[in-house]
Write a protein that holds these residues in place. Structure first.
Motif, PDB file in Angstrom:
ATOM      1  N   UNK A 230      27.170  48.006  -5.421  1.00 44.87           N
ATOM      2  CA  UNK A 230      26.428  46.996  -6.179  1.00 44.87           C
ATOM      3  C   UNK A 230      25.448  47.646  -7.142  1.00 44.87           C
ATOM      4  N   UNK A 231      25.111  46.904  -8.216  1.00 47.25           N
ATOM      5  CA  UNK A 231      24.196  47.446  -9.216  1.00 47.25           C
ATOM      6  C   UNK A 231      22.826  46.791  -9.155  1.00 47.25           C
ATOM      7  N   UNK A 232      22.802  45.566  -8.700  1.00 46.53           N
ATOM      8  CA  UNK A 232      21.543  44.817  -8.672  1.00 46.53           C
ATOM      9  C   UNK A 232      20.634  45.432  -7.601  1.00 46.53           C
TER      10      UNK A 232
ATOM     11  N   UNK B  42       9.550  44.581  -8.800  1.00 41.61           N
ATOM     12  CA  UNK B  42       8.815  43.665  -9.673  1.00 41.61           C
ATOM     13  C   UNK B  42       8.177  44.423 -10.827  1.00 41.61           C
TER      14      UNK B  42
ATOM     15  N   UNK C   1      11.632  36.663 -10.507  1.00 41.50           N
ATOM     16  CA  UNK C   1      12.254  37.421 -11.581  1.00 41.50           C
ATOM     17  C   UNK C   1      13.295  36.616 -12.312  1.00 41.50           C
ATOM     18  N   UNK C   2      13.686  35.467 -11.774  1.00 40.60           N
ATOM     19  CA  UNK C   2      14.808  34.747 -12.365  1.00 40.60           C
ATOM     20  C   UNK C   2      16.092  35.346 -11.828  1.00 40.60           C
TER      21      UNK C   2
ATOM     22  N   UNK D 151      25.254  40.390 -13.680  1.00 41.04           N
ATOM     23  CA  UNK D 151      25.240  41.776 -13.227  1.00 41.04           C
ATOM     24  C   UNK D 151      26.334  42.535 -13.986  1.00 41.04           C
ATOM     25  N   UNK D 152      25.963  43.687 -14.477  1.00 38.52           N
ATOM     26  CA  UNK D 152      26.945  44.457 -15.242  1.00 38.52           C
ATOM     27  C   UNK D 152      27.982  44.994 -14.272  1.00 38.52           C
TER      28      UNK D 152
ATOM     29  N   UNK E 111      13.298  37.008  -5.996  1.00 40.34           N
ATOM     30  CA  UNK E 111      14.407  36.509  -6.811  1.00 40.34           C
ATOM     31  C   UNK E 111      13.927  35.361  -7.691  1.00 40.34           C
TER      32      UNK E 111
ATOM     33  N   UNK F 240      10.806  45.352 -13.286  1.00 43.41           N
ATOM     34  CA  UNK F 240      11.313  44.181 -13.991  1.00 43.41           C
ATOM     35  C   UNK F 240      10.363  43.757 -15.094  1.00 43.41           C
TER      36      UNK F 240
ATOM     37  N   UNK G 148      19.463  36.940 -11.661  1.00 43.79           N
ATOM     38  CA  UNK G 148      20.124  37.893 -12.538  1.00 43.79           C
ATOM     39  C   UNK G 148      21.627  37.753 -12.322  1.00 43.79           C
TER      40      UNK G 148
ATOM     41  N   UNK H  69      19.072  44.602   0.059  1.00 46.35           N
ATOM     42  CA  UNK H  69      19.604  43.819   1.185  1.00 46.35           C
ATOM     43  C   UNK H  69      20.630  44.633   1.969  1.00 46.35           C
TER      44      UNK H  69
ATOM     45  N   UNK I 270      18.058  44.398  -6.093  1.00 45.25           N
ATOM     46  CA  UNK I 270      17.705  43.516  -4.974  1.00 45.25           C
ATOM     47  C   UNK I 270      18.813  43.491  -3.932  1.00 45.25           C
ATOM     48  N   UNK I 271      20.053  43.387  -4.399  1.00 41.71           N
ATOM     49  CA  UNK I 271      21.167  43.340  -3.448  1.00 41.71           C
ATOM     50  C   UNK I 271      21.327  44.686  -2.764  1.00 41.71           C
TER      51      UNK I 271
ATOM     52  N   UNK J  89      18.828  46.422 -12.972  1.00 42.54           N
ATOM     53  CA  UNK J  89      20.113  47.055 -12.717  1.00 42.54           C
ATOM     54  C   UNK J  89      19.888  48.540 -12.516  1.00 42.54           C
TER      55      UNK J  89
ATOM     56  N   UNK K   9      28.012  37.139  -5.806  1.00 48.37           N
ATOM     57  CA  UNK K   9      27.443  37.503  -7.102  1.00 48.37           C
ATOM     58  C   UNK K   9      25.987  37.085  -7.191  1.00 48.37           C
TER      59      UNK K   9
ATOM     60  N   UNK L 184      12.764  43.972 -18.094  1.00 45.26           N
ATOM     61  CA  UNK L 184      13.569  42.749 -18.062  1.00 45.26           C
ATOM     62  C   UNK L 184      14.913  42.940 -17.384  1.00 45.26           C
TER      63      UNK L 184
ATOM     64  N   UNK M 182      22.343  36.533  -6.195  1.00 44.19           N
ATOM     65  CA  UNK M 182      21.455  37.154  -5.199  1.00 44.19           C
ATOM     66  C   UNK M 182      20.922  36.178  -4.159  1.00 44.19           C
TER      67      UNK M 182
END
Lengths: 102, 201
Positions: free
Chosen positions: A27-29, A83, B79-80, B85-86, B76, A86, B82, A35, A31-32, A93, B28, A90, B30
């Protein structure tokens, strides 16, 4: 005492750990990814509890308690870092974050 | 609990744990991933209860599902979401390599599980950390252990938590001024906070 063999609990823990590790790698996010780290920590906690039962020693459960404290501290600081990142750029990733400098 | 009931509970809880863990990785959105994480944590708590770790099961629900996941959800929301995701890979073959690493560690784990002998209890029969025959409840036993054998580690965790809280506050605190970092005072104050944190540690 449960009748179920400890090996089955260990197998479940290993599967959850591997799922978390693969998620962390793919994963790239950010936050995930966090997790997924929590997932891996939980799998290891399950292993600790299983061995605590198997070896008849309370030490394993005390260790899980400490692991939870460390996980809470880690999430607290990690989310603060996300945070902060971000706010500056913005997006969270992981691939975009290749500089230590803001 | 009868043996059949135990098997039913085990199968339901473990398949929920594994299925929800897959959900954390594959969702996908979050928010959905965070909800799947709650499911996994709940299922693991059930597995804790099955192994008579009642205290840890309660702490798992309260701390993880009640605090950590809520913190995730707050971030989440803050931050809105996301969603974009790329998904193109910057590292070549990353997925494939990750899959191979995962499968490889599963195979190693399976081999270890199948080959290992059941470990004999290593704890000294007179030790206070033995579970069976201690005559204590789970919570009481953990409490006694925590405040005798693990007292030093327990005290250290308080320092760790203070550092984490101070660190989080310092990290997310806005520099004075909406977006432009005004430099001096903001950085100076952050440096002060860092110093006092070190002094406390």
């Amino acid at each position: 005492m449960t009748a179920i063999d400890a090996n089955l609990f260990l197998a479940v823990a290993a599967i959850v750990f591997v799922i978390g590790a693969v998620g962390l790698l793919t994963r790239r996010n950010a936050l995930v990814m966090f997790m997924c780290v929590e997932l891996m920590l939980n799998a290891v906690n399950l292993t600790f509890v299983t061995f605590s039962r198997e070896l008849d020693d309370i030490g394993g459960q005390v260790t899980v308690f400490f692991t939870m404290v460390v996980a809470a501290a880690e999430v607290c600081v990690g989310l603060a870092i996300i945070v902060a990142i971000f706010r500056r750029r913005r997006g969270a990733t992981a691939d975009d974050l290749n500089l230590m400098k803001g | 609990m009868s043996e059949v009931a135990q098997w039913v509970v085990f199968i339901v809880a473990s398949s929920a744990a594994i299925g929800m863990a897959v959900g954390v990785v594959t969702q996908r959105n979050p928010v959905h991933a965070a909800l799947a994480l709650v499911g996994t944590l709940f299922a693991v708590a059930v597995l804790f209860v099955m192994q008579e770790a009642h205290f840890l099961a309660a702490v798992q629900i309260i701390v993880y599902a009640g605090a950590i996941v809520v913190l995730f959800l707050f971030v989440i929301m803050l931050l809105g979401i996301d969603k974009h995701e790329v998904l193109d890979e910057t590292l070549p073959l990353q997925r494939i390599i990750a899959g191979i690493v995962g499968l490889g560690s599963l195979v190693v784990g399976a081999i270890l599980l199948l080959k290992a002998d059941a470990a004999p209890p290593v704890t000294d029969p007179d030790s206070t950390s033995r579970i069976s025959g201690s005559g204590l409840g789970n919570v009481e036993h953990i409490g006694r252990s925590l405040f005798s054998d693990y007292l030093w580690a327990f005290e250290i965790t308080s320092v760790l938590l203070v550092i984490a809280v101070v660190g989080a506050v310092v990290l997310v605190r806005r520099r004075s001024g909406p977006d432009a970092p005004e430099g001096r005072e903001g950085l100076g104050a952050a440096g002060d906070a860092g110093g006092s944190e070190k002094a406390r540690a």
